[in-house]
Write a protein that holds these residues in place. Structure first.
Motif, PDB file in Angstrom:
ATOM      1  N   PHE A  51     -27.632 -25.744 -22.736  1.00  0.00           N
ATOM      2  CA  PHE A  51     -26.766 -27.001 -23.252  1.00  0.00           C
ATOM      3  C   PHE A  51     -27.095 -27.348 -24.705  1.00  0.00           C
ATOM      4  O   PHE A  51     -26.423 -28.107 -25.407  1.00  0.00           O
ATOM      5  CB  PHE A  51     -27.111 -28.139 -22.296  1.00  0.00           C
ATOM      6  N   GLN A  52     -28.347 -26.674 -24.928  1.00  0.00           N
ATOM      7  CA  GLN A  52     -28.855 -27.228 -26.521  1.00  0.00           C
ATOM      8  C   GLN A  52     -28.085 -26.608 -27.634  1.00  0.00           C
ATOM      9  O   GLN A  52     -28.133 -25.510 -27.478  1.00  0.00           O
ATOM     10  CB  GLN A  52     -30.395 -26.955 -26.387  1.00  0.00           C
ATOM     11  N   ALA A  53     -27.532 -27.606 -28.347  1.00  0.00           N
ATOM     12  CA  ALA A  53     -26.839 -27.053 -29.467  1.00  0.00           C
ATOM     13  C   ALA A  53     -27.782 -26.514 -30.992  1.00  0.00           C
ATOM     14  O   ALA A  53     -28.913 -26.977 -30.827  1.00  0.00           O
ATOM     15  CB  ALA A  53     -25.947 -28.019 -30.014  1.00  0.00           C
ATOM     16  N   GLY A  54     -26.879 -25.648 -31.352  1.00  0.00           N
ATOM     17  CA  GLY A  54     -28.033 -25.136 -32.729  1.00  0.00           C
ATOM     18  C   GLY A  54     -28.455 -23.781 -32.408  1.00  0.00           C
ATOM     19  O   GLY A  54     -28.204 -23.025 -31.489  1.00  0.00           O
ATOM     20  N   ALA A  90     -26.354 -37.755 -14.153  1.00  0.00           N
ATOM     21  CA  ALA A  90     -26.198 -38.399 -15.585  1.00  0.00           C
ATOM     22  C   ALA A  90     -25.453 -37.570 -16.474  1.00  0.00           C
ATOM     23  O   ALA A  90     -25.173 -36.438 -16.295  1.00  0.00           O
ATOM     24  CB  ALA A  90     -27.499 -38.915 -16.276  1.00  0.00           C
ATOM     25  N   PRO A  91     -25.040 -38.116 -17.766  1.00  0.00           N
ATOM     26  CA  PRO A  91     -24.166 -37.377 -18.872  1.00  0.00           C
ATOM     27  C   PRO A  91     -25.175 -36.215 -19.271  1.00  0.00           C
ATOM     28  O   PRO A  91     -26.349 -36.690 -19.414  1.00  0.00           O
ATOM     29  CB  PRO A  91     -23.886 -38.312 -19.856  1.00  0.00           C
ATOM     30  N   GLY A  92     -24.595 -34.976 -19.401  1.00  0.00           N
ATOM     31  CA  GLY A  92     -25.511 -33.812 -19.690  1.00  0.00           C
ATOM     32  C   GLY A  92     -26.193 -33.251 -18.458  1.00  0.00           C
ATOM     33  O   GLY A  92     -27.031 -32.239 -18.813  1.00  0.00           O
ATOM     34  N   GLU A  93     -26.187 -33.752 -17.271  1.00  0.00           N
ATOM     35  CA  GLU A  93     -26.731 -33.139 -16.335  1.00  0.00           C
ATOM     36  C   GLU A  93     -26.044 -32.174 -15.339  1.00  0.00           C
ATOM     37  O   GLU A  93     -24.763 -32.624 -15.112  1.00  0.00           O
ATOM     38  CB  GLU A  93     -27.534 -34.181 -15.117  1.00  0.00           C
ATOM     39  N   MET A  94     -26.461 -31.236 -14.858  1.00  0.00           N
ATOM     40  CA  MET A  94     -25.724 -30.435 -13.784  1.00  0.00           C
ATOM     41  C   MET A  94     -26.494 -30.237 -12.506  1.00  0.00           C
ATOM     42  O   MET A  94     -27.648 -30.461 -12.586  1.00  0.00           O
ATOM     43  CB  MET A  94     -25.332 -28.891 -14.462  1.00  0.00           C
ATOM     44  N   LYS A  95     -25.773 -30.149 -11.476  1.00  0.00           N
ATOM     45  CA  LYS A  95     -26.318 -29.919 -10.235  1.00  0.00           C
ATOM     46  C   LYS A  95     -25.450 -28.583  -9.779  1.00  0.00           C
ATOM     47  O   LYS A  95     -24.258 -28.325 -10.022  1.00  0.00           O
ATOM     48  CB  LYS A  95     -26.083 -30.781  -9.272  1.00  0.00           C
ATOM     49  N   THR A  96     -26.216 -27.955  -8.806  1.00  0.00           N
ATOM     50  CA  THR A  96     -25.626 -26.459  -8.212  1.00  0.00           C
ATOM     51  C   THR A  96     -25.583 -26.599  -6.636  1.00  0.00           C
ATOM     52  O   THR A  96     -26.443 -27.110  -6.072  1.00  0.00           O
ATOM     53  CB  THR A  96     -26.422 -25.382  -8.688  1.00  0.00           C
ATOM     54  N   VAL A  97     -24.295 -26.401  -6.286  1.00  0.00           N
ATOM     55  CA  VAL A  97     -24.479 -26.226  -4.617  1.00  0.00           C
ATOM     56  C   VAL A  97     -23.858 -24.769  -4.304  1.00  0.00           C
ATOM     57  O   VAL A  97     -23.136 -24.345  -5.254  1.00  0.00           O
ATOM     58  CB  VAL A  97     -23.108 -27.560  -4.132  1.00  0.00           C
ATOM     59  N   PRO A 119     -19.803 -37.734 -23.428  1.00  0.00           N
ATOM     60  CA  PRO A 119     -18.756 -37.868 -24.507  1.00  0.00           C
ATOM     61  C   PRO A 119     -18.624 -36.942 -25.451  1.00  0.00           C
ATOM     62  O   PRO A 119     -17.630 -36.344 -25.929  1.00  0.00           O
ATOM     63  CB  PRO A 119     -18.676 -39.343 -24.934  1.00  0.00           C
ATOM     64  N   ALA A 120     -19.724 -36.496 -26.113  1.00  0.00           N
ATOM     65  CA  ALA A 120     -19.892 -35.759 -27.182  1.00  0.00           C
ATOM     66  C   ALA A 120     -19.416 -34.167 -26.809  1.00  0.00           C
ATOM     67  O   ALA A 120     -18.850 -33.389 -27.573  1.00  0.00           O
ATOM     68  CB  ALA A 120     -21.174 -35.765 -27.888  1.00  0.00           C
ATOM     69  N   MET A 121     -19.968 -33.926 -25.631  1.00  0.00           N
ATOM     70  CA  MET A 121     -19.695 -32.431 -25.242  1.00  0.00           C
ATOM     71  C   MET A 121     -18.226 -32.246 -25.082  1.00  0.00           C
ATOM     72  O   MET A 121     -17.505 -31.526 -25.240  1.00  0.00           O
ATOM     73  CB  MET A 121     -20.438 -32.315 -23.669  1.00  0.00           C
ATOM     74  N   VAL A 122     -17.535 -33.343 -24.562  1.00  0.00           N
ATOM     75  CA  VAL A 122     -16.037 -33.495 -24.403  1.00  0.00           C
ATOM     76  C   VAL A 122     -15.502 -33.468 -25.632  1.00  0.00           C
ATOM     77  O   VAL A 122     -14.556 -32.424 -25.534  1.00  0.00           O
ATOM     78  CB  VAL A 122     -15.331 -34.599 -23.253  1.00  0.00           C
ATOM     79  N   ALA A 123     -15.892 -33.953 -26.657  1.00  0.00           N
ATOM     80  CA  ALA A 123     -15.258 -34.030 -27.961  1.00  0.00           C
ATOM     81  C   ALA A 123     -15.253 -32.631 -28.321  1.00  0.00           C
ATOM     82  O   ALA A 123     -14.570 -32.358 -29.281  1.00  0.00           O
ATOM     83  CB  ALA A 123     -15.630 -35.028 -28.521  1.00  0.00           C
ATOM     84  N   GLU A 124     -16.230 -31.815 -28.100  1.00  0.00           N
ATOM     85  CA  GLU A 124     -16.517 -30.641 -28.833  1.00  0.00           C
ATOM     86  C   GLU A 124     -15.497 -29.510 -28.454  1.00  0.00           C
ATOM     87  O   GLU A 124     -15.199 -28.686 -29.080  1.00  0.00           O
ATOM     88  CB  GLU A 124     -18.019 -30.147 -28.625  1.00  0.00           C
ATOM     89  N   LEU A 125     -15.010 -29.689 -27.112  1.00  0.00           N
ATOM     90  CA  LEU A 125     -14.201 -28.403 -26.494  1.00  0.00           C
ATOM     91  C   LEU A 125     -12.991 -28.029 -27.251  1.00  0.00           C
ATOM     92  O   LEU A 125     -12.907 -26.761 -27.405  1.00  0.00           O
ATOM     93  CB  LEU A 125     -13.866 -28.981 -25.154  1.00  0.00           C
ATOM     94  N   PRO A 126     -11.986 -29.119 -27.865  1.00  0.00           N
ATOM     95  CA  PRO A 126     -11.020 -28.638 -28.529  1.00  0.00           C
ATOM     96  C   PRO A 126     -11.364 -27.857 -29.800  1.00  0.00           C
ATOM     97  O   PRO A 126     -10.557 -26.885 -30.274  1.00  0.00           O
ATOM     98  CB  PRO A 126     -10.211 -29.871 -28.778  1.00  0.00           C
ATOM     99  N   VAL A 130     -21.872 -22.997  -7.228  1.00  0.00           N
ATOM    100  CA  VAL A 130     -20.805 -23.971  -7.861  1.00  0.00           C
ATOM    101  C   VAL A 130     -21.383 -24.813  -8.577  1.00  0.00           C
ATOM    102  O   VAL A 130     -22.287 -25.656  -8.369  1.00  0.00           O
ATOM    103  CB  VAL A 130     -19.836 -24.395  -6.673  1.00  0.00           C
ATOM    104  N   TRP A 131     -21.264 -25.001  -9.791  1.00  0.00           N
ATOM    105  CA  TRP A 131     -21.887 -25.850 -10.993  1.00  0.00           C
ATOM    106  C   TRP A 131     -20.940 -27.296 -11.182  1.00  0.00           C
ATOM    107  O   TRP A 131     -19.944 -27.005 -10.988  1.00  0.00           O
ATOM    108  CB  TRP A 131     -21.849 -25.280 -12.313  1.00  0.00           C
ATOM    109  N   ILE A 132     -21.609 -28.289 -10.778  1.00  0.00           N
ATOM    110  CA  ILE A 132     -20.972 -29.480 -11.535  1.00  0.00           C
ATOM    111  C   ILE A 132     -21.842 -30.207 -12.396  1.00  0.00           C
ATOM    112  O   ILE A 132     -22.928 -30.454 -12.386  1.00  0.00           O
ATOM    113  CB  ILE A 132     -20.947 -30.371 -10.108  1.00  0.00           C
ATOM    114  N   LEU A 133     -21.005 -30.146 -13.590  1.00  0.00           N
ATOM    115  CA  LEU A 133     -21.817 -30.413 -14.887  1.00  0.00           C
ATOM    116  C   LEU A 133     -21.053 -31.680 -15.296  1.00  0.00           C
ATOM    117  O   LEU A 133     -19.836 -32.054 -15.549  1.00  0.00           O
ATOM    118  CB  LEU A 133     -21.412 -29.683 -16.089  1.00  0.00           C
TER     119      LEU A 133
END
Ligand code: FES
Length: 202
Positions: A138-141, A58-65, A79-86, A72-75
């Motif tokens: 992942f928690q902002a602030g 789900a959005p905001g979740e990560m798994k490790t393989v 949409p809010a996380m993507v918008a923050e990147l630039p 290797v992380w797959i996060l």
């Protein structure tokens, strides 16, 4: 699993042994994340590409393989996380992934989100400083060990390097480079292969 299996060099192997919070095992047991740390025996033995189903993320979740002994992380970024990147570019050491691109960032990930699909980050969870494995924050602030304007990312507990949600290292940190994006490709909408892309195996 031995600590040495979490990294790909003897030097890093020695150092990562001191990183109690890092590595594959630590991440795989992180309660908030989906854990699918079960590579096949064949893949582990051969260092073969690893296929991963991410339909359960789900959005905001990560798994490790595990791939070649490395986490290797797959996060799946929201949409809010993507918008923050630039917005973070001025704070990052290499926002456009220009350094060591052949080793660290394949051509299809040399973009703002460092990924094939904007919402899915695939990165090797090993710090470019001395090989510890950063932890997900992942928690902002405001929170301990992080700046008050923290937007979410990863913190390396060993020497305090921080990375954003695209694995890009912040300026003035011990880690010299961004996290590695391994070669990977999609073989379905929600199915990935790590360690291989259209040009062949890594
Ligand atoms: S190993 Fe990550 S900051 Fe030193």
């Amino acid at each position: 699993m031995s600590n040495e299996k979490q990294v790909d060099s003897g030097r890093r192997g020695l150092l990562v042994a001191t990183c109690a919070a890092g590595g594959v095992a630590g991440l795989a047991t992180a309660g908030a994340f989906v854990s699918t740390f079960q590579p096949s025996e064949r893949a582990k033995a051969a260092g073969a590409p690893v296929e991963v189903d991410i339909s359960d993320l789900a959005p905001g979740e990560m798994k490790t393989v595990e791939w070649r002994g490395k986490p290797v992380w797959i996060l799946k970024r929201s949409p809010a996380m993507v918008a923050e990147l630039p917005k973070l570019d001025p704070l990052l050491a290499d926002p456009k992934s220009q350094r060591n691109p052949d080793d660290l960032t394949p051509p299809y990930a040399r973009n703002e989100h460092r990924s094939i699909k904007p919402d899915v980050l695939v990165a090797v969870g090993i710090c470019s400083h001395l090989g510890c494995s950063p932890t997900a924050r992942f928690q902002a602030g405001p929170q301990p060990s992080l700046p008050d304007d923290w937007a979410g990312g990863f913190l390396c507990p060993c020497h305090g390097s921080t990375f954003d949600l695209a694995g890009r290292v912040f300026k003035n940190k011990p880690a010299p480079d961004n996290l590695q994006v391994p070669r990977h490709m999609y073989v379905g909408d929600t199915k990935l292969v790590i360690g291989k892309d259209e040009k062949g195996e890594a």
